[in-house]
Design a protein around this motif. Structure first.
Motif, PDB file in Angstrom:
ATOM      1  N   SER A  96      24.342 -46.502  28.039  1.00 10.52           N
ATOM      2  CA  SER A  96      23.893 -47.607  29.153  1.00 10.52           C
ATOM      3  C   SER A  96      22.373 -48.001  28.634  1.00 10.52           C
ATOM      4  O   SER A  96      21.998 -49.182  28.646  1.00 10.52           O
ATOM      5  N   PHE A  97      21.740 -46.924  28.215  1.00  7.55           N
ATOM      6  CA  PHE A  97      20.157 -47.279  27.813  1.00  7.55           C
ATOM      7  C   PHE A  97      20.256 -47.997  26.597  1.00  7.55           C
ATOM      8  O   PHE A  97      19.501 -48.981  26.391  1.00  7.55           O
ATOM      9  N   PHE A  98      21.135 -47.750  25.561  1.00  9.38           N
ATOM     10  CA  PHE A  98      21.196 -48.707  24.231  1.00  9.38           C
ATOM     11  C   PHE A  98      21.736 -49.988  24.501  1.00  9.38           C
ATOM     12  O   PHE A  98      21.299 -51.091  24.101  1.00  9.38           O
ATOM     13  N   THR A  99      22.773 -50.151  25.485  1.00  6.51           N
ATOM     14  CA  THR A  99      23.629 -51.390  25.734  1.00  6.51           C
ATOM     15  C   THR A  99      22.899 -52.338  26.345  1.00  6.51           C
ATOM     16  O   THR A  99      22.843 -53.313  26.030  1.00  6.51           O
ATOM     17  N   VAL A 100      22.118 -52.051  27.604  1.00  4.31           N
ATOM     18  CA  VAL A 100      21.698 -52.859  28.181  1.00  4.31           C
ATOM     19  C   VAL A 100      20.116 -52.348  28.957  1.00  4.31           C
ATOM     20  O   VAL A 100      19.181 -53.138  28.974  1.00  4.31           O
ATOM     21  N   VAL A 336      15.743 -41.706  21.746  1.00  4.18           N
ATOM     22  CA  VAL A 336      17.086 -41.533  22.505  1.00  4.18           C
ATOM     23  C   VAL A 336      18.157 -41.727  21.464  1.00  4.18           C
ATOM     24  O   VAL A 336      18.736 -40.887  21.529  1.00  4.18           O
ATOM     25  N   TYR A 337      18.301 -42.642  20.894  1.00  2.74           N
ATOM     26  CA  TYR A 337      19.072 -42.726  19.790  1.00  2.74           C
ATOM     27  C   TYR A 337      19.089 -41.655  18.761  1.00  2.74           C
ATOM     28  O   TYR A 337      20.264 -41.347  18.014  1.00  2.74           O
ATOM     29  N   TRP A 364      15.252 -50.224  14.095  1.00  2.00           N
ATOM     30  CA  TRP A 364      15.739 -51.430  13.588  1.00  2.00           C
ATOM     31  C   TRP A 364      17.260 -51.788  14.506  1.00  2.00           C
ATOM     32  O   TRP A 364      17.325 -52.722  14.704  1.00  2.00           O
ATOM     33  N   ILE A 365      18.028 -50.758  14.717  1.00  2.00           N
ATOM     34  CA  ILE A 365      19.187 -51.023  15.564  1.00  2.00           C
ATOM     35  C   ILE A 365      18.944 -51.529  16.722  1.00  2.00           C
ATOM     36  O   ILE A 365      19.241 -52.218  17.450  1.00  2.00           O
ATOM     37  N   GLN A 366      17.779 -50.751  17.475  1.00  2.00           N
ATOM     38  CA  GLN A 366      17.325 -51.171  18.598  1.00  2.00           C
ATOM     39  C   GLN A 366      16.877 -52.708  18.806  1.00  2.00           C
ATOM     40  O   GLN A 366      17.130 -53.389  19.774  1.00  2.00           O
ATOM     41  N   CYS A 367      16.214 -52.957  17.788  1.00  2.00           N
ATOM     42  CA  CYS A 367      15.446 -54.469  17.384  1.00  2.00           C
ATOM     43  C   CYS A 367      16.611 -55.261  17.305  1.00  2.00           C
ATOM     44  O   CYS A 367      16.705 -56.324  18.186  1.00  2.00           O
ATOM     45  N   ILE A 368      17.683 -55.072  16.684  1.00  2.00           N
ATOM     46  CA  ILE A 368      18.901 -56.231  16.438  1.00  2.00           C
ATOM     47  C   ILE A 368      19.616 -56.227  17.919  1.00  2.00           C
ATOM     48  O   ILE A 368      19.651 -57.566  18.274  1.00  2.00           O
ATOM     49  N   ILE A 451      30.147 -50.942  35.681  1.00  2.00           N
ATOM     50  CA  ILE A 451      31.203 -50.975  34.632  1.00  2.00           C
ATOM     51  C   ILE A 451      30.640 -50.901  33.061  1.00  2.00           C
ATOM     52  O   ILE A 451      31.413 -50.226  32.387  1.00  2.00           O
ATOM     53  N   ILE A 452      29.611 -51.528  33.015  1.00  3.53           N
ATOM     54  CA  ILE A 452      28.920 -51.271  31.506  1.00  3.53           C
ATOM     55  C   ILE A 452      28.738 -49.912  31.243  1.00  3.53           C
ATOM     56  O   ILE A 452      28.976 -49.298  30.160  1.00  3.53           O
ATOM     57  N   THR A 453      28.196 -48.990  32.225  1.00  5.58           N
ATOM     58  CA  THR A 453      28.106 -47.820  32.057  1.00  5.58           C
ATOM     59  C   THR A 453      29.469 -46.907  31.708  1.00  5.58           C
ATOM     60  O   THR A 453      29.773 -46.117  30.901  1.00  5.58           O
ATOM     61  N   LEU A 454      30.290 -47.241  32.714  1.00  2.00           N
ATOM     62  CA  LEU A 454      31.771 -46.513  32.558  1.00  2.00           C
ATOM     63  C   LEU A 454      32.703 -46.837  31.370  1.00  2.00           C
ATOM     64  O   LEU A 454      33.632 -46.192  30.858  1.00  2.00           O
TER      65      LEU A 454
END
Length: 481
Positions: A96-100, A336-337, A364-368, A451-454
């Motif tokens: 959830s940290f990475f996705t949103v 974190v990643y 760079w992944i985080q940046c994208i 829902i995003i987390t799950l």
């Protein structure tokens, strides 16, 4: 990518404290008081919401100090959840940290920078559409946001010292500018406005205040829901204080300095937030706060304080604030990643350090992803929705203190949670009340984030299955599974 095996401890206490404060102060303090005032309708409850949030933030920070001293390594909250619970819980946080949670925050702060840049250079306005693809409109503000995110990402790939210099410099600048705004604001206080807000009305009359000045009383239960709704903005404005725990491997004497920087940073910001809101109520009526154009309370207040130059002054302040805030978010989040990759739960390259001893690929992944959120136009809604999940993970992490004291009573604890067990329990109870009230009265703030987390659950087991059938997992990770 040339791989280096270890982070370089190069951040001092002042740097860590500036990261805490700088990551907290973005654009929220200049905006969210309008929504809080509409939900509470009184000066007393406006301040109460900020006080409750400040208390919760400081309590959580003091509790995290114990965990940071036990596990002074990259990853912070992700590591604490893994140690207290299991890899699934920590992965759901990281997912959830990475996705949103983190990437959308970076996008939102970047677009806030661009929006206020448009006060000085209108060509960067969000209304200036550069490209219209029917299904997607790209504005000049979004493009500027992307450029800022890419620039700060590049700077942070050059080494932690590059990011440190920007963070410390810009945080000191915005702290001084906010203090200047407060001082000039107190000097410009209108006695009739102050008297109306604080003495001529019941300052504890909790009610819904519409921008047109009309009021609506709450039932007893609805009043609690209104407080929870109001706190969404103050919690968002006070969030990201824990980013310093993500870079523990790069802080000198982390067992001492992480906990101390958490306490100092959150205290500094909480005091500044409270003083800023007192100043607002001294120069603006409650209706003026509630009806501020696009919720930009600070802009409205600055017109009273500085006249026509107020817009320019606030625009520069917010540009400095959001630029420094985003630097701290970008610097810390990639760690974190990195920790997830070390556990075999992310792309392998994310778990490598570049020649400057920072996780360049992770940056760079985080940046994208952050740039994609900048283009989406929906980052603001998602940040509101994710507030519920953020507090849930805070509660789980603080509950982890009790779990670890039972599971590992003999583990070294150079620093212990202040007020244990009373303050940690109080935070959990307050966080639980906040979440339950949001579920009841603001379901749109809860279910999407949950829902995003799950969705991370099937992804976790898919990754675990692939890792088990392929190459061997790291030994420590195997034991925890």
């Amino acid at each position: 990518m040339q791989e280096h095996s270890a982070f370089k401890p190069s951040l001092r206490l002042i740097d860590a404290t500036m990261l805490v404060a700088g990551s907290m102060i973005g654009s929220g303090i200049f905006i969210v008081s309008a929504d809080i005032t509409r939900n509470t309708g009184s000066a007393g409850w406006l301040m109460a919401v900020w006080l409750i949030t400040g208390f919760m933030t400081l309590t959580a920070a003091l509790s995290y100090g114990e965990l940071s001293a036990m596990y002074p390594k990259a990853g912070g909250q992700y590591v604490y959840l893994k140690e207290a619970y299991n890899p699934l819980i920590s992965f759901l946080y990281g997912w959830s940290f990475f996705t949103v949670i983190h990437t959308a925050t970076i996008a939102a702060v970047g677009v806030a920078f661009a929006k206020f840049t448009a006060y000085l250079w209108p060509q960067f306005s969000e209304d200036h559409i550069i490209l219209d693809l029917n299904f997607l409109q790209i504005s000049a503000a979004q493009l500027l946001s992307i450029l800022i995110i890419i620039l700060l990402t590049f700077i942070n790939t050059r080494g932690v010292n590059s990011g440190k210099l920007i963070q410390t410099t810009f945080t000191l600048a915005k702290l001084l500018s906010l203090l200047g705004l407060i001082v000039f604001g107190f000097y410009a206080i209108k006695s009739d406005v102050w008297q109306t807000n604080w003495t001529n009305v019941d300052i504890w009359n909790l009610q819904k205040l519409s921008p047109d000045g009309s009021v609506e009383s709450y039932t007893t239960l609805a009043a609690f829901g209104a407080i929870a709704a109001a706190m969404v903005g103050s919690i968002f404005s006070s969030d990201s204080w824990h980013t310093v725990t993500f870079i523990a491997g790069e802080i000198k004497n982390p067992q001492k300095n992480i906990g101390l920087s958490l306490a100092l940073g959150t205290i500094i910001v909480t005091v500044i937030y409270l003083l800023t809101n007192v100043m607002y109520t001294g120069v603006l009526s409650l209706q003026e706060i509630a009806s501020a154009d696009k919720d930009r309370v600070a802009v409205t207040a600055s017109h009273v304080i500085f006249g026509n130059a107020g817009t320019t002054i606030i625009a520069i302040m917010i540009m400095v604030s959001t630029f420094g805030c985003n630097n701290g978010l970008i610097l810390a989040g990639a760690r974190v990643y990195y920790s997830m990759a070390k556990d075999g739960l992310f792309f392998r390259q994310v778990g490598q350090l570049n020649k400057n001893s920072v996780p360049g690929f992770a940056l760079w992944i985080q940046c994208i992803v952050a740039c994609i959120w900048s283009l989406s136009g929906r980052y603001g809604d998602l940040l509101d929705m994710i507030s519920f999940v953020v507090v849930v993970f805070y509660m789980l992490t603080i509950a982890g203190i009790f779990i670890l004291r039972t599971k590992r009573p003999d583990a070294p604890r150079p620093y212990k949670a202040v007020g244990y067990p009373v303050l940690p329990v109080l935070y959990i109870l307050m966080g639980l009340a906040f979440c339950l009230l949001l579920i009841i009265y603001k379901p749109t703030y809860t279910w999407p984030g949950l829902i995003i987390t799950l969705t991370g659950i099937p992804i976790y087991f898919l990754i675990r299955k692939n890792r088990n059938t392929g190459e061997k997992l790291p030994e420590t990770f195997e034991k925890q599974i």
